[in-house]
Design a protein around this motif. Sequence first.
Motif, mmCIF file in Angstrom:
data_model
loop_
_atom_site.group_PDB
_atom_site.id
_atom_site.type_symbol
_atom_site.label_atom_id
_atom_site.label_comp_id
_atom_site.label_asym_id
_atom_site.label_seq_id
_atom_site.Cartn_x
_atom_site.Cartn_y
_atom_site.Cartn_z
ATOM 1 N N LYS A 1 0.857 -1.177 0.000
ATOM 2 C CA LYS A 1 0.000 0.000 0.000
ATOM 3 C C LYS A 1 0.891 1.223 0.000
ATOM 4 O O LYS A 1 1.998 1.208 0.533
ATOM 5 N N GLU A 2 0.392 2.259 -0.643
ATOM 6 C CA GLU A 2 1.210 3.451 -0.830
ATOM 7 C C GLU A 2 0.333 4.689 -0.673
ATOM 8 O O GLU A 2 -0.781 4.739 -1.198
ATOM 9 N N LEU A 3 0.847 5.661 0.049
ATOM 10 C CA LEU A 3 0.139 6.919 0.219
ATOM 11 C C LEU A 3 0.495 7.827 -0.946
ATOM 12 O O LEU A 3 1.665 8.125 -1.194
ATOM 13 N N GLY A 4 -0.512 8.248 -1.683
ATOM 14 C CA GLY A 4 -0.283 9.140 -2.821
ATOM 15 C C GLY A 4 0.019 10.551 -2.358
ATOM 16 O O GLY A 4 -0.294 10.939 -1.225
ATOM 17 N N THR A 5 0.632 11.318 -3.243
ATOM 18 C CA THR A 5 0.909 12.716 -2.947
ATOM 19 C C THR A 5 0.445 13.579 -4.111
ATOM 20 O O THR A 5 0.347 13.109 -5.249
ATOM 21 N N GLU A 6 0.171 14.819 -3.797
ATOM 22 C CA GLU A 6 -0.234 15.797 -4.801
ATOM 23 C C GLU A 6 0.669 17.013 -4.634
ATOM 24 O O GLU A 6 0.879 17.492 -3.519
ATOM 25 N N GLU A 7 1.201 17.499 -5.744
ATOM 26 C CA GLU A 7 2.054 18.681 -5.686
ATOM 27 C C GLU A 7 1.211 19.928 -5.853
ATOM 28 O O GLU A 7 0.376 20.015 -6.759
ATOM 29 N N VAL A 8 1.418 20.892 -4.964
ATOM 30 C CA VAL A 8 0.683 22.150 -5.005
ATOM 31 C C VAL A 8 1.699 23.282 -5.065
ATOM 32 O O VAL A 8 2.619 23.352 -4.248
ATOM 33 N N VAL A 9 1.510 24.135 -6.044
ATOM 34 C CA VAL A 9 2.404 25.286 -6.204
ATOM 35 C C VAL A 9 1.868 26.428 -5.352
ATOM 36 O O VAL A 9 0.674 26.729 -5.379
#
Length: 158
Positions: free
Chosen positions: A33-41
């Motif tokens: 299982k893997e925790l996703g990430t989102e990039e925010v500028v």
Amino acid sequence: MTYNLQTSFYFRVSVPGTGSSDAAFQEVSGLSKELGTEEVVCGGENRFKYRLPTIATFQNLVLKRGVTSAESSLISWVKDTLDDGLATAVQTKDIKVQLLDENGDISMSWSFVSAYPVKWSASDLKSQESEVFIETLEFSYQYFEIDDSRESQTDLFS
């Protein structure tokens, strides 16, 4: 304090509605299982981006075993799900994978909730080699839970 390393070759797979001999697998993979990430500028800050956590994702559970000539309720479930398309409702089952220690006691287990088959494949047929014919079953599921008996052992030493 001694720490015994866990071995990965002594395990058991169980699927409700199938016999224990129907769940004899030589390989299990996809325990991930893997925790996703989102990039925010950030406006006005050009040196970096914030990497924020999103939802957890799971790989499909993959089970491999030798094909037998006996009838199989597990394969009937897989076949019914894959062959019927969506003409009938997909039947889900919980699948449990248990890692056993040298005494046959459960040291860790993974419970895959609401699993259903998404793929069946077989090894290549080769007349020049005398290998066991292997079938691979792949399952999707909602999530899995880990029951780790090591946690109770480490609490003793805290």
